[in-house]
Motif scaffolding. Sequence first.
Motif, short mmCIF file in Angstrom:
data_model
loop_
_atom_site.label_atom_id
_atom_site.label_comp_id
_atom_site.label_asym_id
_atom_site.label_seq_id
_atom_site.Cartn_x
_atom_site.Cartn_y
_atom_site.Cartn_z
N GLY A 72 -17.31 39.59 65.69
CA GLY A 72 -16.57 38.45 65.14
C GLY A 72 -15.95 39.03 63.66
O GLY A 72 -15.27 38.22 62.84
N GLN A 73 -16.01 40.34 63.82
CA GLN A 73 -14.55 41.01 61.94
C GLN A 73 -13.88 41.13 61.89
O GLN A 73 -13.08 41.88 63.02
N LEU A 74 -12.94 41.06 61.04
CA LEU A 74 -11.34 41.20 61.26
C LEU A 74 -10.62 41.89 59.50
O LEU A 74 -11.89 41.43 59.23
N SER A 75 -10.17 42.65 59.76
CA SER A 75 -9.41 42.89 58.52
C SER A 75 -7.99 42.13 57.90
O SER A 75 -7.75 41.83 59.18
N SER A 76 -7.55 41.79 57.07
CA SER A 76 -6.90 41.33 56.92
C SER A 76 -5.05 41.68 57.23
O SER A 76 -3.96 41.73 58.49
N LYS A 77 -4.95 43.29 57.64
CA LYS A 77 -4.27 44.32 58.19
C LYS A 77 -4.48 42.98 59.95
O LYS A 77 -3.79 43.35 60.16
N GLN A 78 -6.06 43.46 60.47
CA GLN A 78 -5.80 42.94 61.49
C GLN A 78 -5.45 41.41 61.94
O GLN A 78 -4.47 41.39 63.07
N MET A 79 -5.49 40.56 60.98
CA MET A 79 -5.47 39.06 60.90
C MET A 79 -3.91 39.26 61.30
O MET A 79 -3.14 38.64 61.95
N ARG A 80 -2.92 39.87 60.71
CA ARG A 80 -1.47 39.84 60.34
C ARG A 80 -0.94 40.14 61.24
O ARG A 80 -0.17 40.13 61.66
N THR A 81 -1.56 41.33 62.08
CA THR A 81 -1.29 41.97 63.18
C THR A 81 -1.39 41.29 64.52
O THR A 81 0.05 40.76 65.08
N LEU A 82 -2.42 40.13 64.26
CA LEU A 82 -2.12 39.18 65.14
C LEU A 82 -1.09 37.99 64.87
O LEU A 82 -0.99 37.43 65.99
N ALA A 83 -1.22 37.85 63.53
CA ALA A 83 0.11 37.44 63.83
C ALA A 83 1.05 37.24 64.51
O ALA A 83 2.33 36.70 65.03
N ILE A 110 -14.95 35.25 62.97
CA ILE A 110 -14.53 34.96 63.98
C ILE A 110 -16.32 34.47 64.40
O ILE A 110 -16.45 34.90 64.73
N THR A 111 -16.08 32.32 64.95
CA THR A 111 -16.83 32.03 64.89
C THR A 111 -17.06 32.02 65.98
O THR A 111 -16.63 31.66 66.66
N HIS A 112 -18.67 32.38 66.81
CA HIS A 112 -18.52 31.30 68.30
C HIS A 112 -18.50 30.30 68.16
O HIS A 112 -18.37 29.85 69.92
#
Length: 551
Positions: free
Chosen positions: A61-72, A374-376
Amino acid sequence: MYRYDEFDEQMVRDRVAQFKGQVARRLSGELDEDHFKPLRLQNGVYLQLHAYMLRIAIPYGQLSSKQMRTLADVGEKYDKGYGHFTTRQNIQFNWIALKDIPTVLEELANVEMHAIQTSGNCIRNVTTDQFAGATAEEIEDPRPWCEIIRQWSTFHPEFAHLPRKFKIAVTAAENDRAAIRVHDIGLHMKRNGAGEVGFEIIVGGGLGRTPVIGTTVKDWVAKDDILDWLEAIMRVYNLHGRRDNKYKARIKILVTELTPEVFTQQVDAEFAAQRDEEKVRLPQEEVDRISDYFKAPAFETLPADSKAFEEAKANDAAFAKWAETNLSAHKVDGYTSVTISLKPLNVAPGDATSAQMRVVADIAKAYSFDDLRITHIQNIVLPHVKLDEVYNVYLALDDAGLGADNVDLASDLICCPGLDYCNLANARSIPVAMEIQNMFSKYDRELGKLHINISGCINACGHHHVGHIGILGVDKKGEEFYQITFGGRADEKARIGDIQGPGLRYEEVTPALERVAKKYLEIREASDEKFISTLERLGAEPFKEALYADS
């Protein structure tokens, strides 16, 4: 968080290149859908009702801000501007064109992400407590062991074609937020009599068509032996698991049919038979190397109380309400963990727009050591936020439509995509979830902690079996009905909810649950007695009577 080494990087790049060629062959007609299916499933691609769906792995469930921006960016460029966070701590995009998926996977690889083993009959994404490394409840951070298990299981040649999909969850706290007892394997980090940290191994849990609470097969196993025990369990399952009937192929069926005692004996025998060259002996320096990626951030020395935080609550009633539900205690004085609810009214539970993902990424970068979870239960956590800065975080979230103050309350419900997207579903789940949310929003504060879980079919992606109130969509001669269960739990007291009676029509569900809520408020022993406690104290009968009062 863990960073890819050169082996991870090459492995993911090679897989993307391979799948790009497979997609080209599918689009040219060289591969038909039947032959393409096993290839796409190995890369997290499903064929849903309307389009292909891509499920992206978010390990533990762990992300960095860079990874979250890529998902966006993925949502904005290749989908419809949003993504859906799932009960497996993953994210799904439901509208990506097949021709674009290799490009998406290339962009994900640039930020150390992939879709490998998010589908198919293999070991799936390893999940854990969303507060790992932040809560004082845990005896040790479980994330290094989640990563070790991820590395052990990825592309494991013996377990690439299991009888059925396989899920592992790990926790190190007594308060189980990882639902380890309803997983194929649940691992609970605990101490033995000598004070050494090891693992309790729970096997054979699962939901779906045949819900089962897992059985402890080993009360305590040393860290040095955990991969060998996992290997032994997987070998017994791989050897004896059903392959002739997918409904009886999960390890929970094998454990039940053999009996837990016989299954444990077979695992013991398999473990004892392992030759020295088969043993997985991780060098301590490798364990230390991986653990170092999860070391605590550079926390400041702060007072336990924050004047700025208390003043903000006193001056902003909405913030005070939000802080009451959306904050969790942190192991370090002066910090808190912030849960961002993805359950605002009139939005599909678990959905986040690309714009919202970017806001969350910016907040994580500025206020939470670049750490997101991210939580389940389909929310997002900022695990390490200074109390002094929580008000700024709240204002930014609220401005982005992410200020819902309902974490752990009735409107913070779990919901699968249902018949709006899924070709396995029998009924819609999102519309009924929205109706229930709107109704319960009037009672949230008065009702307190109440978990409602909704699934659109028996596969139970919405975990309806373990909701305090569970809702299962079923099809009766082309009409949607909803079966109600009471008494489920996914925590350390895990149990499967009990079916209350005949299914309700779509339009009957929300009024029926409102009657149940009113009955609870009428008969609870005190204002702080939780719904599940009242139910367990009095039994289901008064709630069942309320449920069917107008039938």
